[in-house]
Structures are given as C-alpha cells and as structure tokens.
Motif scaffolding. Structure first.
Motif, short mmCIF file in Angstrom:
data_model
loop_
_atom_site.label_atom_id
_atom_site.label_comp_id
_atom_site.label_asym_id
_atom_site.label_seq_id
_atom_site.Cartn_x
_atom_site.Cartn_y
_atom_site.Cartn_z
N ALA A 167 -7.51 -10.14 6.39
CA ALA A 167 -8.44 -9.04 6.15
C ALA A 167 -7.94 -7.73 6.74
O ALA A 167 -8.05 -6.67 6.13
N MET A 168 -7.35 -7.81 7.94
CA MET A 168 -6.84 -6.61 8.58
C MET A 168 -5.77 -5.94 7.73
O MET A 168 -5.76 -4.71 7.54
N CYS A 169 -4.88 -6.72 7.19
CA CYS A 169 -3.77 -6.15 6.43
C CYS A 169 -4.22 -5.62 5.07
O CYS A 169 -3.61 -4.68 4.55
N LEU A 170 -5.24 -6.19 4.49
CA LEU A 170 -5.79 -5.63 3.24
C LEU A 170 -6.34 -4.23 3.49
O LEU A 170 -6.20 -3.33 2.66
N GLY A 171 -6.97 -4.04 4.65
CA GLY A 171 -7.46 -2.71 5.01
C GLY A 171 -6.34 -1.71 5.14
O GLY A 171 -6.45 -0.56 4.68
N SER A 172 -5.23 -2.13 5.76
CA SER A 172 -4.08 -1.24 5.92
C SER A 172 -3.49 -0.84 4.58
O SER A 172 -3.11 0.32 4.36
N LEU A 173 -3.41 -1.80 3.67
CA LEU A 173 -2.86 -1.51 2.34
C LEU A 173 -3.72 -0.49 1.60
O LEU A 173 -3.19 0.43 0.94
N ALA A 174 -5.03 -0.61 1.72
CA ALA A 174 -5.93 0.34 1.06
C ALA A 174 -5.72 1.75 1.57
O ALA A 174 -5.70 2.72 0.80
N ILE A 175 -5.54 1.91 2.88
CA ILE A 175 -5.31 3.24 3.45
C ILE A 175 -3.96 3.79 3.00
O ILE A 175 -3.82 4.97 2.68
N ALA A 176 -2.95 2.91 2.95
CA ALA A 176 -1.60 3.33 2.59
C ALA A 176 -1.52 3.91 1.19
O ALA A 176 -0.78 4.85 0.94
N ILE A 177 -2.28 3.36 0.26
CA ILE A 177 -2.16 3.77 -1.14
C ILE A 177 -3.27 4.74 -1.58
O ILE A 177 -3.27 5.19 -2.73
N CYS A 178 -4.19 5.07 -0.67
CA CYS A 178 -5.30 5.94 -1.05
C CYS A 178 -4.84 7.37 -1.31
O CYS A 178 -4.15 7.97 -0.48
N PRO A 179 -5.21 7.97 -2.45
CA PRO A 179 -4.89 9.39 -2.70
C PRO A 179 -5.61 10.29 -1.70
O PRO A 179 -6.58 9.88 -1.06
N SER A 180 -5.17 11.53 -1.60
CA SER A 180 -5.74 12.46 -0.62
C SER A 180 -7.05 13.07 -1.12
O SER A 180 -7.41 12.95 -2.30
N TYR A 181 -7.73 13.78 -0.22
CA TYR A 181 -8.97 14.48 -0.56
C TYR A 181 -8.73 15.52 -1.63
O TYR A 181 -9.58 15.74 -2.51
N GLN A 182 -7.58 16.18 -1.58
CA GLN A 182 -7.25 17.21 -2.57
C GLN A 182 -7.09 16.62 -3.97
O GLN A 182 -7.23 17.32 -4.97
N GLN A 183 -6.80 15.30 -4.05
CA GLN A 183 -6.59 14.65 -5.34
C GLN A 183 -7.85 14.01 -5.91
O GLN A 183 -8.11 14.11 -7.11
N ILE A 184 -8.63 13.35 -5.06
CA ILE A 184 -9.80 12.61 -5.57
C ILE A 184 -11.10 13.00 -4.87
O ILE A 184 -12.14 12.36 -5.09
N GLY A 185 -11.07 14.04 -4.04
CA GLY A 185 -12.30 14.54 -3.42
C GLY A 185 -12.95 13.55 -2.47
O GLY A 185 -12.28 12.88 -1.68
N LEU A 186 -14.27 13.42 -2.56
CA LEU A 186 -15.04 12.61 -1.63
C LEU A 186 -14.70 11.12 -1.68
O LEU A 186 -15.01 10.38 -0.75
N LEU A 187 -14.06 10.70 -2.75
CA LEU A 187 -13.68 9.29 -2.85
C LEU A 187 -12.66 8.92 -1.77
O LEU A 187 -12.62 7.77 -1.32
N ALA A 188 -11.87 9.88 -1.33
CA ALA A 188 -10.85 9.61 -0.31
C ALA A 188 -11.46 9.16 1.02
O ALA A 188 -11.09 8.09 1.55
N PRO A 189 -12.40 9.93 1.61
CA PRO A 189 -13.00 9.43 2.84
C PRO A 189 -13.82 8.17 2.66
O PRO A 189 -13.96 7.37 3.60
N ILE A 190 -14.34 7.93 1.44
CA ILE A 190 -15.08 6.69 1.18
C ILE A 190 -14.14 5.49 1.24
O ILE A 190 -14.46 4.45 1.84
#
Length: 425
Positions: A88-111
C-alpha cells in the motif's frame, strides 16, 4: 527457531520497514521543491503550510491502519500484515510520482496528493505495530533492547536515504531548477519500484513462534480484549505523545527550520539534517543495549527530564546560530536526548500486551497519538512562525515531553514477553 532464522527474519522485517519510512519521508524531504507543483504559486511559507497540512492529514489515517493491520497481524500473522503494508505504501508513492502539476490539472492535483498520502498513512499506521511486535517476538529476552533499537535505525535510515538522494541530486546530478521542475518525482519512483524486492523479502519471513503458539491455543484478540488492557493503552498514548513530538521536531522540521527561518541554503540545510540523522541512527542500538543492562525505565526518565527542561534552551540557542557546525551540534544534542525514547519505546510497548492482542495494542493507540501530535508538529511550528511567535513552539514541545515523563514515572514493573526477567523497570 535457530539464530540464523531469527536474524534473517529481523533483517527482512527491517528492510521493509526501511522502505516504508523512506516512502513516507521522501514527502517531507522534498516538500521545499514540489510544494509549488500541487498548489497555486504564492508565498513560500503558505505553500509549505499547504503541503504540511496534507502531511498532517495523512497521519489521521494511521489509527485506521493501526486498527485494521494490527487486527490482521494478530489474526493472520505478522508476516501477512507487513506484506500488505509495504504494498500500500508503494502504491501511494507511485501515485505522487506520476501526478500532473496544479498548472496542468488544477484542483485535481492536490486531491491526488491527498488520496496518496491517505493510503500511505493507512499503510504506516499498521507498519509500526506489526513490525514492533514481530521484532519483539523474534528477539531473545537477553538482547531484546538491542534489537529494538534497530526499529528506529531502519526508520531513520529510510528518512536518511531520502535525504541522501536529495543531496546527490542537489550536489551532483541536477540543478535546483531541474529538481523543482521534474527531479522531485525521481525518489517517489524509486520507492515504488523497491516494492517488488521488499514484497519478496517479506513473503520469505519466518512467522513469529509466539504468534504460532497463540494460534495453536486458539487465543482470541481484537478490540474487545484490548479494552481489558486500558491502562496499557493509556501508557502507550502517554509515552508516545512527547516522544513523537520531539522526534518530528528534531528530524522532520529541522530541515525546513534551517532553510526557512535561519536562512541556510536548501542544500546546506539538507546536509546538516542528514549528518545529524547518521549519528542518530548509529546510537540507537547502543541505547537499546544499555536498556538491557539497566532497564527501560531509567532511559525513558532520562528522555522525559531532559526533553522537558532542555527543549526551550536548545531551540532558543538554535535560533541564533549562523554556522552549519553549530546547528549540527545542537540538533545532534537534541537527538541524543530523543534516543532515550526512540531506541526502546517499541519494546516497552510490546512488553505491555499479551501475544493475541500485541500488534493491535501497540499499533492502534500509537497511531492515534502520532496522528494527533506527531503529524501536526510541523504544521504547529510553521503556524507559530506565521503568527509571529515562533518561540511558542518550544514551550509546546516541552509540555508534550512533560506528559511522557509523568507517564513513565507511573510505569509498572511488568512484561508479557518474558515473565522471568523484568526489563521495564
């Protein structure tokens, strides 16, 4: 169980523990570089506050993880719970690694960042109780304190590994602009890919003999039985309160304090924090071995007294330093004090509960206390700074340490791990 199996089991559990905490602390180590990627650009302290808030929110999943994975460890085995935890810990890390930035997807990034940290919080909440229990049950009574010290060795080494990767990126491989742009994603990818090796290692772990004997006797645990150990639960909470606040103050927050308050360059702040963590990791087994000789309680009293009386002058002295060496010396001094708690707290807590409820008994109240106090330490420190009263924070840390001291002074002379030898007193 022979010595070789015992050592292999402890090392396998420790390797997974190291990766778990690496994944958890990569977030705090790289916050100063990626905060702008997940939030609207603005005041630096405001960006750090937003990132620290999500860091704190992740902690509030830890009680759920402590309950779910602690119950699983007591019912299905320590090995099964530890394997689920690292995945579970590593799945969380992968999600952060591939998440686009706020400038690209807006509020979805911090979510996405928030959800990933919630998953990681769930994982880490179960990791502590299961790994502390496994280590306590695998170690022999005569050197249980020594092996207990390795829990924080791996915890600190995970944090240190995150900082070493940051230092390599800062000094050798990337420019500050490259790290802020895309380089901060690399350590999250590394943590995620390490899951395959750690998953295999933990699947090969030998199960605790104490757990297997408990299963043979068909002893039942769970929350119903945990209620019968209310005093032990409250003891875990009281001990954890001051210890976790001191730990997060002098490890997690120090990097940001040196850079954001004292004005040290980011790479210098990282180097000072890393060097102090090396010393901190090296002394854990020594403090644990000392507890095998003189008992656990004297070391905990040492921490409680020194942290209660010494925090305010230490942080006051640190606020006026301009030399990295002076900062290193003061932080290391604080970590020597914290070692009276960190080196043996896991074993003391494990010694309070019987086998069938040990992982839940250690993990759940610990996770609740860390969530409320440890996870908010950095946020409270930054809030005091933003409010213009940064000195208030030292009084807060001192008060938390006083709670731990009072708890330790009431600690009973009992142990459920070894009925013939009392190491708690």
């Amino acid at each position: 169980m022979n010595t070789a199996q015992r050592v292999r089991g402890i090392l396998a559990g420790s390797a997974g523990n190291l990766l778990e905490y690496y994944d958890w602390y990569v977030y705090s180590s790289f916050t100063i570089y990626f905060a702008h990627s997940f939030f609207p650009r603005g005041d630096k302290t405001a960006e750090l506050l937003n990132a620290a808030a999500i860091f704190a929110v992740g902690f509030f999943m830890r009680p759920i993880g402590g309950w779910l994975l602690g119950s699983a460890a007591d019912r299905y085995g320590r090995r099964a719970a530890l394997t689920i935890s690292v995945t579970a810990m590593c799945l969380g890390s992968l999600a952060i690694a591939i998440c686009p930035s706020y400038q690209q997807i807006g509020l979805l990034a911090p979510i996405v960042l928030l959800v990933a940290r919630l998953v990681q919080g769930l994982s880490l909440g179960g990791e502590y109780g299961a790994s502390a229990t496994y280590l306590a049950e695998m170690a022999t009574p005569r050197n249980r304190g020594f092996w207990s010290g390795f829990l924080y060795v791996t915890l600190v080494m995970g944090q240190l590994l995150a900082m070493i990767i940051l230092l390599l990126m800062q000094y050798i491989f990337l420019t500050p602009q490259q790290i802020e742009s895309w380089g901060w994603r690399i350590p999250f990818f590394l943590g995620a890919t390490g899951a395959v090796l750690v998953f295999w290692l933990r699947r090969q772990m030998v199960e605790s003999e104490r757990f297997e004997k408990s299963q043979e006797k068909k002893e039942k645990g769970g929350l119903a039985m945990l209620v019968q150990h209310k005093r032990a639960v409250l003891t875990v909470c009281g001990m954890t309160l001051g210890g976790t606040v001191a730990f997060y103050t002098y490890t997690i927050y120090m990097q940001k304090y040196l850079a954001n308050t004292l004005g040290f360059p980011k790479d210098t702040a990282t180097l000072v924090s890393s060097a102090s963590l090396v010393v901190f990791a090296l002394i854990q087994p020594a403090f644990g071995a000392l507890s095998d000789r003189i008992g656990r309680k004297p070391l905990l009293i040492y921490f409680g007294v020194c942290a209660t009386l010494g925090t305010i002058p230490l942080l006051s002295a640190l606020s006026g330093v301009h030399s990295p060496w002076a900062a290193f010396g003061l932080i290391t001094c604080a970590l020597f004090i914290a070692s009276g708690y960190t080196s043996i707290n896991a074993i003391v807590k494990a010694e309070l509960f019987p086998t069938q409820v040990r992982a839940l008994g250690v993990g759940f109240p610990y996770a609740v206390t860390v969530s409320v106090f440890g996870g908010t330490t950095e946020y409270i420190a930054l809030w005091c700074k933003q409010a213009g009263h940064e000195g208030w924070f030292s009084y807060y840390v001192s008060a938390c340490a006083a709670v731990t001291l009072l708890t330790v002074l009431t600690l009973k002379k009992t142990t459920t791990l070894n009925e013939t030898t009392d190491h708690t007193a």
